[in-house]
Design a protein around this motif. Structure first.
Motif, PDB file in Angstrom:
ATOM      1  N   GLN A  24      -3.690   6.792   9.118  1.00 17.23           N
ATOM      2  CA  GLN A  24      -4.680   7.582   9.849  1.00 17.23           C
ATOM      3  C   GLN A  24      -6.058   7.057   9.488  1.00 17.23           C
ATOM      4  OE1 GLN A  24      -3.657  11.750   8.852  1.00 17.23           O
ATOM      5  NE2 GLN A  24      -2.670  11.893  10.848  1.00 17.23           N
ATOM      6  N   ASN A  25      -6.760   6.550  10.484  1.00 21.72           N
ATOM      7  CA  ASN A  25      -8.073   5.935  10.267  1.00 21.72           C
ATOM      8  C   ASN A  25      -8.006   4.845   9.201  1.00 21.72           C
ATOM      9  OD1 ASN A  25      -9.367   7.701  12.152  1.00 21.72           O
ATOM     10  ND2 ASN A  25      -9.397   9.291  10.573  1.00 21.72           N
ATOM     11  N   GLY A  26      -6.916   4.067   9.247  1.00 23.90           N
ATOM     12  CA  GLY A  26      -6.764   2.954   8.333  1.00 23.90           C
ATOM     13  C   GLY A  26      -6.294   3.315   6.941  1.00 23.90           C
ATOM     14  N   VAL A  27      -5.983   4.593   6.698  1.00 19.19           N
ATOM     15  CA  VAL A  27      -5.569   5.052   5.372  1.00 19.19           C
ATOM     16  C   VAL A  27      -4.117   5.513   5.424  1.00 19.19           C
ATOM     17  CG1 VAL A  27      -5.994   6.716   3.521  1.00 19.19           C
ATOM     18  CG2 VAL A  27      -7.922   5.760   4.814  1.00 19.19           C
ATOM     19  N   TRP A  28      -3.287   5.028   4.503  1.00 19.11           N
ATOM     20  CA  TRP A  28      -1.894   5.448   4.454  1.00 19.11           C
ATOM     21  C   TRP A  28      -1.761   6.853   3.885  1.00 19.11           C
ATOM     22  CZ3 TRP A  28       2.031   3.516   6.913  1.00 19.11           C
ATOM     23  CH2 TRP A  28       2.033   2.171   7.270  1.00 19.11           C
ATOM     24  N   LYS A  29      -0.927   7.671   4.551  1.00 18.54           N
ATOM     25  CA  LYS A  29      -0.660   9.034   4.101  1.00 18.54           C
ATOM     26  C   LYS A  29       0.838   9.317   4.248  1.00 18.54           C
ATOM     27  CE  LYS A  29      -5.241  10.687   5.494  1.00 18.54           C
ATOM     28  NZ  LYS A  29      -6.005  11.687   6.296  1.00 18.54           N
ATOM     29  N   ILE A  30       1.307  10.324   3.538  1.00 20.87           N
ATOM     30  CA  ILE A  30       2.710  10.721   3.636  1.00 20.87           C
ATOM     31  C   ILE A  30       2.900  11.580   4.878  1.00 20.87           C
ATOM     32  CG2 ILE A  30       4.612  11.922   2.504  1.00 20.87           C
ATOM     33  CD1 ILE A  30       3.115  11.465  -0.159  1.00 20.87           C
ATOM     34  N   LEU A  31       3.844  11.204   5.722  1.00 21.95           N
ATOM     35  CA  LEU A  31       4.126  11.975   6.933  1.00 21.95           C
ATOM     36  C   LEU A  31       5.316  12.909   6.712  1.00 21.95           C
ATOM     37  CD1 LEU A  31       3.578  12.506   9.958  1.00 21.95           C
ATOM     38  CD2 LEU A  31       5.221  10.676  10.463  1.00 21.95           C
TER      39      LEU A  31
ATOM     40  N   ASP B 277       0.830  -1.214   0.000  1.00 21.30           N
ATOM     41  CA  ASP B 277       0.000   0.000   0.000  1.00 21.30           C
ATOM     42  C   ASP B 277       0.863   1.263   0.000  1.00 21.30           C
ATOM     43  OD1 ASP B 277      -2.286  -1.507  -0.042  1.00 21.30           O
ATOM     44  OD2 ASP B 277      -2.732  -1.285   2.099  1.00 21.30           O
ATOM     45  N   VAL B 278       1.960   1.238   0.765  1.00 14.18           N
ATOM     46  CA  VAL B 278       2.861   2.393   0.800  1.00 14.18           C
ATOM     47  C   VAL B 278       3.535   2.586  -0.556  1.00 14.18           C
ATOM     48  CG1 VAL B 278       5.022   3.258   1.790  1.00 14.18           C
ATOM     49  CG2 VAL B 278       3.232   2.358   3.287  1.00 14.18           C
ATOM     50  N   ARG B 279       3.956   1.483  -1.163  1.00 16.74           N
ATOM     51  CA  ARG B 279       4.582   1.558  -2.491  1.00 16.74           C
ATOM     52  C   ARG B 279       3.601   2.176  -3.495  1.00 16.74           C
ATOM     53  NH1 ARG B 279       6.026  -3.149  -2.529  1.00 16.74           N
ATOM     54  NH2 ARG B 279       8.220  -2.825  -2.011  1.00 16.74           N
ATOM     55  N   LYS B 280       2.355   1.731  -3.465  1.00 18.62           N
ATOM     56  CA  LYS B 280       1.341   2.283  -4.368  1.00 18.62           C
ATOM     57  C   LYS B 280       1.127   3.769  -4.096  1.00 18.62           C
ATOM     58  CE  LYS B 280      -1.406  -1.949  -5.019  1.00 18.62           C
ATOM     59  NZ  LYS B 280      -2.729  -2.573  -4.741  1.00 18.62           N
ATOM     60  N   LEU B 281       1.082   4.143  -2.822  1.00 18.88           N
ATOM     61  CA  LEU B 281       0.872   5.545  -2.460  1.00 18.88           C
ATOM     62  C   LEU B 281       1.961   6.419  -3.051  1.00 18.88           C
ATOM     63  CD1 LEU B 281      -0.427   7.861  -0.842  1.00 18.88           C
ATOM     64  CD2 LEU B 281       0.891   7.087   1.155  1.00 18.88           C
ATOM     65  N   HIS B 282       3.220   5.996  -2.914  1.00 20.86           N
ATOM     66  CA  HIS B 282       4.298   6.838  -3.427  1.00 20.86           C
ATOM     67  C   HIS B 282       4.293   6.898  -4.954  1.00 20.86           C
ATOM     68  CE1 HIS B 282       8.005   9.104  -3.245  1.00 20.86           C
ATOM     69  NE2 HIS B 282       8.363   8.420  -4.320  1.00 20.86           N
ATOM     70  N   HIS B 283       4.025   5.784  -5.601  1.00 26.30           N
ATOM     71  CA  HIS B 283       3.983   5.822  -7.063  1.00 26.30           C
ATOM     72  C   HIS B 283       2.810   6.679  -7.557  1.00 26.30           C
ATOM     73  CE1 HIS B 283       7.351   3.276  -7.550  1.00 26.30           C
ATOM     74  NE2 HIS B 283       6.778   2.167  -7.122  1.00 26.30           N
ATOM     75  N   LYS B 284       1.706   6.669  -6.841  1.00 32.05           N
ATOM     76  CA  LYS B 284       0.590   7.549  -7.204  1.00 32.05           C
ATOM     77  C   LYS B 284       0.990   9.011  -7.025  1.00 32.05           C
ATOM     78  CE  LYS B 284      -2.971   4.131  -6.117  1.00 32.05           C
ATOM     79  NZ  LYS B 284      -4.029   3.697  -5.169  1.00 32.05           N
ATOM     80  N   TYR B 285       1.732   9.293  -5.962  1.00 40.48           N
ATOM     81  CA  TYR B 285       2.281  10.639  -5.780  1.00 40.48           C
ATOM     82  C   TYR B 285       3.090  11.042  -7.015  1.00 40.48           C
ATOM     83  CZ  TYR B 285       5.855  14.004  -4.249  1.00 40.48           C
ATOM     84  OH  TYR B 285       6.721  15.077  -4.162  1.00 40.48           O
TER      85      TYR B 285
ATOM     86  N   ALA C 114      -1.080  17.346  -2.685  1.00 44.94           N
ATOM     87  CA  ALA C 114      -1.170  17.879  -1.325  1.00 44.94           C
ATOM     88  C   ALA C 114      -2.118  17.063  -0.445  1.00 44.94           C
ATOM     89  CB  ALA C 114      -1.619  19.336  -1.365  1.00 44.94           C
ATOM     90  N   SER C 115      -3.157  16.498  -1.050  1.00 46.96           N
ATOM     91  CA  SER C 115      -4.134  15.743  -0.262  1.00 46.96           C
ATOM     92  C   SER C 115      -3.610  14.370   0.159  1.00 46.96           C
ATOM     93  CB  SER C 115      -5.437  15.576  -1.046  1.00 46.96           C
ATOM     94  OG  SER C 115      -5.246  14.765  -2.189  1.00 46.96           O
ATOM     95  N   LEU C 116      -2.425  13.971  -0.332  1.00 47.53           N
ATOM     96  CA  LEU C 116      -1.832  12.698   0.071  1.00 47.53           C
ATOM     97  C   LEU C 116      -1.114  12.792   1.420  1.00 47.53           C
ATOM     98  CD1 LEU C 116      -0.235  11.556  -3.324  1.00 47.53           C
ATOM     99  CD2 LEU C 116      -2.371  10.740  -2.312  1.00 47.53           C
TER     100      LEU C 116
END
Length: 258
Positions: free
Chosen positions: A157-164, A29-37, A50-52
């Motif tokens: 946060q609330n089960g959703v991965w976000k960039i810290l 999930d983290v890998r997908k998040l960063h590639h989507k970024y 910004a919303s990530l």
């Protein structure tokens, strides 16, 4: 009928497998998040970028020698600075403006107990303007290559991965025409913080320079066989045939979240 020892063994195996699935899913999930970024960033979709980011007091973006802190700082960097400079304030691409970010060699480590993850990711970018663009475009007609590394942290946060914490360390820039020749200080570093610089960072990071500096960006992980960190002197970059003791100190990341 299975005896109690077999049942205990099976329960332990199921627990181990369940924990492994949780870990692997988190890393995926983290890998997908960063590639989507990266895909959003390619097309100047700065609102989506910004919303990530997490709504958290420790959130920041480190870009060049500046840190933009909190959601306000994230907004200032992407939606104000980048959008105004690159696409005249719109959200989305403009014809003839290229920003292709290749994200590769990602190493993701997820700690389920902390609900956080770390990632080291290589970035390689081709960027520039097409000859059809207006000569009034900021920066003029140019094309360049860029390479760097991310050492990031992510939070659930609330089960959703976000960039810290997003830390981008560009190593080098070079034009299509001349390569690395004359590429020193290709991109100017920040000199003032916000609000003196209306679109500047909240903090200046000391000891940040670009090419030809080749010091190692600290690894968030230990050596997979020895379990050791890389020695500080081995992360320095002395001149040819000179001892490491003569070189500037290694770069440091002192605020890892876990």
């Amino acid at each position: 009928m299975a005896d109690s020892q077999q049942i205990t063994t099976l329960v332990a195996q199921v627990d181990t497998l369940a924990n492994e699935v949780i870990r692997l899913r988190g890393e995926s999930d983290v890998r997908k998040l960063h590639h989507k970024y990266g895909y959003y960033l390619d097309k100047c979709l700065y609102k989506e970028v910004a919303s990530l980011f997490a709504d958290h007091p420790d959130t920041y973006v480190q870009f060049l020698n500046g840190r933009y802190r909190g959601k306000e700082g994230v907004h200032r960097l992407y939606i104000e600075r980048f959008a105004k400079r690159f696409v005249a304030g719109r959200n989305g691409p403009i014809d003839g403006w290229l920003l292709d970010h290749l994200m590769a060699q990602d190493i993701i480590d997820f700690d389920p107990k902390a609900g956080r993850a770390k990632a080291r990711i290589r970035a390689f970018m081709s960027a520039g303007t097409h000859e059809s663009m207006s000569p009034n475009f900021p920066g003029g007609y140019r094309q360049w290559w860029e390479g760097g590394l991310y050492e990031n942290e992510y939070i659930q946060q609330n089960g959703v991965w976000k960039i810290l914490r997003l830390r981008y360390f560009p190593f080098w820039h070079g034009s299509f025409e001349t390569g690395w020749k004359g590429a020193k200080d290709f991109v100017p570093l920040f000199k003032e913080t916000h609000p003196a610089d209306a679109l500047g960072p909240d903090e200046i990071v000391d000891d940040f320079v670009l090419w030809p500096d080749t010091r190692v960006i600290p690894f968030h992980y230990k050596h997979p066989i020895t379990g050791d960190d890389v020695a500080e002197e081995d992360m320095r970059a002395p001149h040819w045939l000179e001892d490491a003791s003569t070189a500037p100190s290694a770069r440091m990341i002192t605020d890892w979240g876990f």
